[in-house]
Design an enzyme around this catalytic site. Structure first.
Site: not given
Ligand SMILES: NC(=O)c1ccc[n+]([C@@H]2O[C@H](COP(=O)([O-])OP(=O)(O)OC[C@H]3O[C@@H](n4cnc5c(N)ncnc54)[C@H](O)[C@@H]3O)[C@@H](O)[C@H]2O)c1
Length: 257
Positions: A45, A161, A165
């Protein structure tokens, strides 16, 4: 070809799993789930990974934190080299890191488009390019890409986004061509889950209520809800499943307008 099963068929014991986005949210829950199932977890991360490390260590699992930027080709090579020198191979890659843009068509400029595509799609390509050779060493690999139920929605925002995806589902289908060398790849599409990501982009409370109502299971999703699906797709037992995209969303994909 003969499928290589783990020496222990219990859970993920003995497996080496790389999880991107492991510092918080869904990635942290997945890292914890894999550790609970016996895997050694490499958490990647941009943010500090100490809290995830504490949760993983509670399970007595092996842990290697790598705080770095996965959108940098050089940094991704450093990750692969660290995994190779420490463990000699990699069995599981969970591509979970991602960012979201709340922009409408009029607000979206090329710089914002490129940023989202770079972090949400180019990085996953780079991670697979770097980690697949470590899977080939043992003719075994499980790749799980985290996409989003928004790919099916018609919405005025999150255009870059949703393209990223959708692209990740396309990448998953391309990776499925590695089946003959013992590597499978699948995508999981969660729906709205309250995390620092959704809070950060200011998703209003009413939106969670819309999803809760649309779902067959009428409660707000938690990061932990995704874990059993990811555990199955990253297990040896999922060997006949590849190139698929699975909705793990409490039935939201049926009910959303
Ligand atoms: N939360 C939702 O509602 C939801 C729904 C569908 C899909 N998602 C997907 O699930 C995944 C996680 O989402 P989340 O809600 O836990 O988000 P979050 O922001 O809590 O976690 C994402 C993590 O990715 C890390 N990150 C971002 N860019 C980075 C980089 N360049 N290098 C290394 N690390 C990096 C961030 O620091 C963060 O810790 C994402 O891909 C998101 O698109 C989330």
């Amino acid at each position: 070809m003969e499928e290589k099963l783990p020496s222990s068929t219990v859970g993920h014991r003995g497996r080496i799993a790389v999880v991107t986005g492991a510092a918080r949210g869904l990635g942290r829950a997945i890292a914890q789930g894999l550790a609970g199932a016996g895997a050694t977890v490499v958490g990647v991360d941009l943010l500090d990974l100490q809290e995830t490390g504490q949760l993983v260590n509670k399970n007595g699992a092996g842990w290697l934190p790598i705080q770095t930027d996965i959108s940098s080709e050089t940094q991704v090579d450093v990750i692969a080299n660290q995994v190779l020198s420490r463990f000699g191979r990699c069995d599981i890659l969970i591509n979970c890191a991602g960012v979201v843009d709340g922009k409408t068509w009029d607000e979206l400029d090329f710089a914002a488009w490129r940023r989202v595509l770079s972090i949400n799609l180019d990085s996953q390509f780079l991670m697979c390019k770097a980690i697949v050779p470590l899977m080939k060493l043992n003719s075994y690999g499980r790749i799980v890409n985290i996409t989003s139920s928004t790919v099916k929605a018609v919405m005025p925002t999150q255009i870059a986004y949703r393209v990223s995806k959708m692209g990740l589902i396309g990448l998953t289908r391309g990776l499925a061509s590695l089946g003959d060398v013992g590597i499978t790849a699948n995508a999981v599409t969660p729906s709205l889950t309250k995390t620092e990501l959704t809070v950060g982009v200011g998703i209003p409370e009413e939106r969670y209520a819309v999803f809760t109502q649309a779902q067959s299971i009428k409660r707000i999703a938690t990061p932990e809800d995704l874990v059993p699906t990811v555990l199955f797709l990253s297990s040896a037992e999922s060997y006949w499943v590849t190139g698929q995209a699975f909705s793990a969303d409490g039935g939201a994909s049926f009910g959303l307008p």
